[in-house]
Write an enzyme that holds these catalytic residues in place. Structure first.
Site, PDB file in Angstrom:
ATOM      1  CG  HIS A   1      -7.142 -10.850  -1.879  1.00  0.00           C
ATOM      2  ND1 HIS A   1      -7.308  -9.935  -0.867  1.00  0.00           N
ATOM      3  CD2 HIS A   1      -5.807 -10.844  -2.151  1.00  0.00           C
ATOM      4  CE1 HIS A   1      -6.134  -9.408  -0.536  1.00  0.00           C
ATOM      5  NE2 HIS A   1      -5.212  -9.953  -1.309  1.00  0.00           N
ATOM      6  CG  LEU A   2      -7.954 -15.944  -6.830  1.00  0.00           C
ATOM      7  CD1 LEU A   2      -8.395 -16.613  -8.135  1.00  0.00           C
ATOM      8  CD2 LEU A   2      -7.833 -16.991  -5.729  1.00  0.00           C
ATOM      9  N   GLY A   3      -4.254 -12.838  -6.044  1.00  0.00           N
ATOM     10  CA  GLY A   3      -2.930 -12.377  -6.481  1.00  0.00           C
ATOM     11  C   GLY A   3      -1.783 -13.209  -5.940  1.00  0.00           C
TER      12      GLY A   3
ATOM     13  CB  CYS B   1      -3.624  -7.233  -8.755  1.00  0.00           C
ATOM     14  SG  CYS B   1      -4.570  -8.016 -10.064  1.00  0.00           S
TER      15      CYS B   1
ATOM     16  CD  GLU C   1     -10.385  -8.500  -0.372  1.00  0.00           C
ATOM     17  OE1 GLU C   1      -9.757  -9.406   0.228  1.00  0.00           O
ATOM     18  OE2 GLU C   1      -9.865  -7.767  -1.199  1.00  0.00           O
TER      19      GLU C   1
ATOM     20  NE  ARG D   1      -4.319  -5.306   1.056  1.00  0.00           N
ATOM     21  CZ  ARG D   1      -3.602  -6.301   0.514  1.00  0.00           C
ATOM     22  NH1 ARG D   1      -3.703  -6.562  -0.772  1.00  0.00           N
ATOM     23  NH2 ARG D   1      -2.828  -7.037   1.260  1.00  0.00           N
TER      24      ARG D   1
ATOM     25  CG  ASP E   1      -6.887 -10.499  -6.919  1.00  0.00           C
ATOM     26  OD1 ASP E   1      -7.636 -11.503  -7.000  1.00  0.00           O
ATOM     27  OD2 ASP E   1      -5.841 -10.484  -6.227  1.00  0.00           O
TER      28      ASP E   1
ATOM     29  CG  ASP F   1       6.560   4.928  -6.732  1.00  0.00           C
ATOM     30  OD1 ASP F   1       6.725   5.717  -5.764  1.00  0.00           O
ATOM     31  OD2 ASP F   1       6.639   3.693  -6.625  1.00  0.00           O
TER      32      ASP F   1
HETATM   33  N1  LIG Z   1      -3.639  -9.109  -4.682  1.00  0.00           N
HETATM   34  C1  LIG Z   1      -2.764  -9.680  -3.920  1.00  0.00           C
HETATM   35  O1  LIG Z   1      -2.938 -10.833  -3.544  1.00  0.00           O
HETATM   36  C2  LIG Z   1      -1.540  -8.952  -3.522  1.00  0.00           C
HETATM   37  C3  LIG Z   1      -1.562  -7.604  -3.343  1.00  0.00           C
HETATM   38  N2  LIG Z   1      -0.444  -6.944  -2.947  1.00  0.00           N
HETATM   39  C4  LIG Z   1      -0.532  -5.477  -2.787  1.00  0.00           C
HETATM   40  O2  LIG Z   1       0.396  -4.868  -3.652  1.00  0.00           O
HETATM   41  C5  LIG Z   1       0.979  -3.762  -3.011  1.00  0.00           C
HETATM   42  C6  LIG Z   1       2.341  -3.454  -3.617  1.00  0.00           C
HETATM   43  O3  LIG Z   1       3.248  -4.483  -3.314  1.00  0.00           O
HETATM   44  P1  LIG Z   1       4.828  -4.365  -3.613  1.00  0.00           P
HETATM   45  O4  LIG Z   1       5.054  -3.968  -5.003  1.00  0.00           O
HETATM   46  O5  LIG Z   1       5.434  -5.613  -3.127  1.00  0.00           O
HETATM   47  O6  LIG Z   1       5.202  -3.172  -2.628  1.00  0.00           O
HETATM   48  P2  LIG Z   1       6.446  -2.175  -2.736  1.00  0.00           P
HETATM   49  O7  LIG Z   1       6.544  -1.545  -1.412  1.00  0.00           O
HETATM   50  O8  LIG Z   1       7.604  -2.856  -3.323  1.00  0.00           O
HETATM   51  O9  LIG Z   1       5.932  -1.084  -3.789  1.00  0.00           O
HETATM   52  C7  LIG Z   1       4.931  -0.161  -3.520  1.00  0.00           C
HETATM   53  C8  LIG Z   1       5.255   1.103  -4.299  1.00  0.00           C
HETATM   54  O10 LIG Z   1       4.189   2.019  -4.125  1.00  0.00           O
HETATM   55  C9  LIG Z   1       4.740   3.313  -4.036  1.00  0.00           C
HETATM   56  N3  LIG Z   1       3.773   4.191  -3.399  1.00  0.00           N
HETATM   57  C10 LIG Z   1       3.464   4.305  -2.078  1.00  0.00           C
HETATM   58  N4  LIG Z   1       2.530   5.247  -1.885  1.00  0.00           N
HETATM   59  C11 LIG Z   1       2.232   5.738  -3.120  1.00  0.00           C
HETATM   60  C12 LIG Z   1       1.348   6.734  -3.582  1.00  0.00           C
HETATM   61  N5  LIG Z   1       0.578   7.423  -2.741  1.00  0.00           N
HETATM   62  N6  LIG Z   1       1.303   6.975  -4.909  1.00  0.00           N
HETATM   63  C13 LIG Z   1       2.072   6.288  -5.773  1.00  0.00           C
HETATM   64  N7  LIG Z   1       2.957   5.342  -5.392  1.00  0.00           N
HETATM   65  C14 LIG Z   1       3.024   5.071  -4.084  1.00  0.00           C
HETATM   66  C15 LIG Z   1       6.010   3.133  -3.264  1.00  0.00           C
HETATM   67  O11 LIG Z   1       6.927   4.174  -3.486  1.00  0.00           O
HETATM   68  C16 LIG Z   1       6.525   1.804  -3.800  1.00  0.00           C
HETATM   69  O12 LIG Z   1       7.448   1.994  -4.843  1.00  0.00           O
HETATM   70  C17 LIG Z   1       1.027  -4.198  -1.549  1.00  0.00           C
HETATM   71  O13 LIG Z   1       1.022  -3.090  -0.689  1.00  0.00           O
HETATM   72  C18 LIG Z   1      -0.209  -5.023  -1.400  1.00  0.00           C
HETATM   73  O14 LIG Z   1      -1.252  -4.231  -0.899  1.00  0.00           O
HETATM   74  C19 LIG Z   1       0.736  -7.590  -2.736  1.00  0.00           C
HETATM   75  C20 LIG Z   1       0.818  -8.942  -2.903  1.00  0.00           C
HETATM   76  C21 LIG Z   1      -0.322  -9.746  -3.311  1.00  0.00           C
HETATM   77  O1  LIG Z   2       0.427 -10.169   0.217  1.00  0.00           O
HETATM   78  C1  LIG Z   2      -0.540  -9.418   0.072  1.00  0.00           C
HETATM   79  O2  LIG Z   2      -0.516  -8.206   0.290  1.00  0.00           O
HETATM   80  C2  LIG Z   2      -1.809 -10.001  -0.384  1.00  0.00           C
HETATM   81  O3  LIG Z   2      -2.724  -9.254  -0.641  1.00  0.00           O
HETATM   82  C3  LIG Z   2      -1.979 -11.443  -0.409  1.00  0.00           C
HETATM   83  O4  LIG Z   2      -3.085 -11.749   0.402  1.00  0.00           O
HETATM   84  P1  LIG Z   2      -3.360 -13.232   0.899  1.00  0.00           P
HETATM   85  O5  LIG Z   2      -2.188 -13.645   1.724  1.00  0.00           O
HETATM   86  O6  LIG Z   2      -3.495 -14.083  -0.307  1.00  0.00           O
HETATM   87  O7  LIG Z   2      -4.604 -13.177   1.712  1.00  0.00           O
END
Ligand SMILES: NC(=O)C1=CN([C@@H]2O[C@H](COP(=O)(O)OP(=O)(O)OC[C@H]3O[C@@H](n4cnc5c(N)ncnc54)[C@H](O)[C@@H]3O)[C@@H](O)[C@H]2O)C=CC1
Ligand SMILES: O=C(O)C(=O)COP(=O)(O)O
Length: 526
Positions: free
Chosen positions: A278-280, A228, A259, A230, A254, A169
């Site tokens: 996409h159940l995260g 999990c 999608e 994007r 996920d 990171d």
């Molecule tokens: N599958 C799902 O349902 C879900 C997916 N997500 C995805 O998870 C991602 C991360 O979420 P959080 O941890 O809450 O975000 P966050 O903002 O707390 O952490 C993201 C981290 O990625 C780092 N980062 C940014 N660009 C980077 C790069 N090019 N190389 C390496 N590291 C890099 C940042 O410095 C940061 O520490 C979200 O952006 C979202 O897309 C989030 C919630 C649910």
């Molecule tokens: O919070 C995120 O980034 C997620 O990917 C969750 O997506 P969703 O709200 O379940 O469609």
């Protein structure tokens, strides 16, 4: 009453909050054209990952004040377009952290122990123990890409399972990585050494296809990758090929480039590929958290209050806003004032933060100054969200200077605007906690509170001039509420600041500048 459109499924807890202040329509599964057709009626839009908020939708949303993403990732929203249109974009940065982290761990274990396929097999009546021999994660190396909120929680759980942690990171410190129990390494090393790789980064132009044919080729043949975060961070075609060829051992996904997932080779790769829709974030707990978090912010913004997690108002958290509020009003007032004194097109705004304002925390005052400056041209269309962009698009250069040594007041703000008609400056401070006072105009010291209608003159300090101006205003039936002269030397150049009860009638400015000794006159509405 305001109207809110909810275009993806959200928890009822959120709807209940929105209903306190708005009429709420829940319409999920809309096609883009259908959304464009109706969005013009709404003040707010609440979404999850299912709705793509494109520039066209934003342009059609002429009443939109806020877009609320009940989750973390805002890659499905054209945030720059929203910003240009002065629309606040908010998310729920923490509401689904645990849900997403636990899903990643569940995917890792399920993939390692073939749980989904073994389950299907038993349900079909089979008892096959050979096919489903798995691998342990204990003492294996987990490479975590992205050590933010989700990545950190994954690290904590993985550590407890006895895994060795590598982290990549570029935006976190070695100390922070150590706190998390991760050895910070570069991406190449992580990719080469990890037995499991899990992605927890946002989708950005920099992270698109971060995992591609080249990076996959560097992984161990026994490596498994979990996404999990994007879709699109992994090149899906390259991944399918790598698994087919045995370049890596497996993948658990996920999220997908498109999608819902359409035709894909990934579907036919057996127990080495695990797919979830996409159940995260799909836990009962996370859905209540994000719905409440985002609905509260939409409610607040519709009531004219700040949002706590706006992604497009950098540095303007409610705490900062609360602390700076009186100064924000000062900055906006001075911006309006200096813009009207400068007249014409402003090319340069110098914002000088003085005394206790000379700290980094005062950065929002620059935005507030610009908001004031642009008010004349844009009226209600300018706000804290788009003031910077609007200024940039108008070619207004902004210089920010800080001088902690100015100690006339606890903190003061000086704005200097240079435009096609010359340069003007104003300085202001707060008396007591929040009473705004103008303390300097064009370098002449004064001490007046601003009022809605004001008149400023630049004149020579000489006997009779105040009387002449007073009679002239009287003859136009203009009532003076207060008046003050600022001068540097007796009988030299001076500034007069008058508060008047009504706007100046047409034509009177030209008459004022005919008074002998008055060089210039400016009328200002604040
Ligand atoms: N599958 C799902 O349902 C879900 C997916 N997500 C995805 O998870 C991602 C991360 O979420 P959080 O941890 O809450 O975000 P966050 O903002 O707390 O952490 C993201 C981290 O990625 C780092 N980062 C940014 N660009 C980077 C790069 N090019 N190389 C390496 N590291 C890099 C940042 O410095 C940061 O520490 C979200 O952006 C979202 O897309 C989030 C919630 C649910
Ligand atoms: O919070 C995120 O980034 C997620 O990917 C969750 O997506 P969703 O709200 O379940 O469609």
């Amino acid at each position: 009453m305001s109207k809110v459109l909810v275009s993806d499924p959200i928890d009822q807890a959120g709807i209940d909050i929105l209903s306190q202040v708005a009429t709420v329509d829940v319409k999920t599964g809309l096609k883009p054209a259908e959304l464009i057709e109706i969005i013009g009626e709404y003040d707010a839009l609440m979404i999850r990952s299912g709705t793509r908020v494109t520039q066209e939708i934003i342009e059609a949303g002429t009443q939109l004040k806020i877009i609320g993403r009940a989750g973390v990732g805002v890659d499905n929203v054209d945030v720059p377009a929203a910003t240009r249109h002065g629309i606040v974009v908010v998310n729920s940065p923490e509401g689904n952290t645990i849900a997403a982290a636990e899903h990643a761990i569940a995917m890792m274990l399920s993939l390692s122990r073939h749980i989904p396929d073994a389950n299907v097999s038993v349900k079909k009546g089979e008892w096959d123990r050979k096919t489903f021999v798995g691998a342990e994660v204990y003492k294996k190396t987990l490479g975590i890409v992205g050590l933010g909120k989700i990545g950190s929680h994954v690290a904590a759980v993985a550590k407890a399972m006895g895994m060795k942690l590598l982290g990549y990171d570029p935006f976190i410190s070695t100390e922070r990585a150590e706190q998390i129990g991760c050895q910070l390494v570069d991406l190449d090393l992580l990719i080469q050494q990890a037995d499991y790789i899990t992605l927890h980064i946002p989708k950005t132009p920099e992270t698109a296809h971060l995992i591609n044919a080249t990076t996959l080729a560097k992984m161990k043949p026994t490596a498994r990758i979990i996404n999990c975060a994007r879709g699109g961070i992994i090149d899906e075609a390259a991944l399918a090929e790598a698994i087919k060829q045995g370049t890596i051992a497996g993948a658990a996904l996920d999220v997908f480039e498109s999608e819902p997932l359409g035709e894909s080779d990934l579907r036919s790769l057996g127990k080495n590929v695990l797919l979830t829709p996409h159940l995260g974030a799909s836990t009962a707990e996370a859905q209540v958290n994000v719905a409440i978090d985002v609905a509260e912010q939409i409610r607040d913004v519709l009531l004219g209050l700040p949002a706590r997690s706006a992604v497009n108002i950098p540095g303007l958290s409610p705490d900062v806003l609360e602390e700076l509020k009186p100064y924000m009003e000062l900055a906006e007032t001075l911006g309006k004032l200096v813009g009207q004194l400068a007249g014409g097109r402003v090319e340069l705004l110098n914002v000088r933060l003085q005394g206790e304002l000379a700290t980094n925390k005062s950065q929002p005052l620059v935005v507030a100054s610009l908001k004031g400056l642009l008010y004349q041209a844009l009226r209600e269309r300018v706000n804290y969200v788009n003031a910077n962009i609007e200024a940039k698009e108008r070619g207004i250069r902004v210089i920010e200077t800080r001088d902690a040594s100015v100690r006339d007041y606890a903190g003061s703000l000086r704005l200097e605007a240079t435009g096609t008609l010359g340069t003007h400056s104003v300085t202001g401070a707060l008396l007591g906690e929040k009473e705004i006072h103008l303390t300097d105009v064009d370098g002449f010291p004064i001490n007046v509170p601003p009022s809605k209608y004001m008149l400023f003159t630049l004149h020579r300090d000489m006997p009779g001039i105040i009387g002449k101006l007073g009679s002239l205003l009287g003859s136009f039936n203009v009532n003076i509420a207060s008046m003050q002269v600022g001068r540097k030397i007796v009988r030299g150049d001076a500034v007069m600041a008058l508060s008047i009860d009504d706007p100046l009638p047409e034509g009177i400015l030209a008459e004022i500048t005919k008074v002998p000794g008055i060089r210039d006159a400016y009328t200002v509405t604040l």
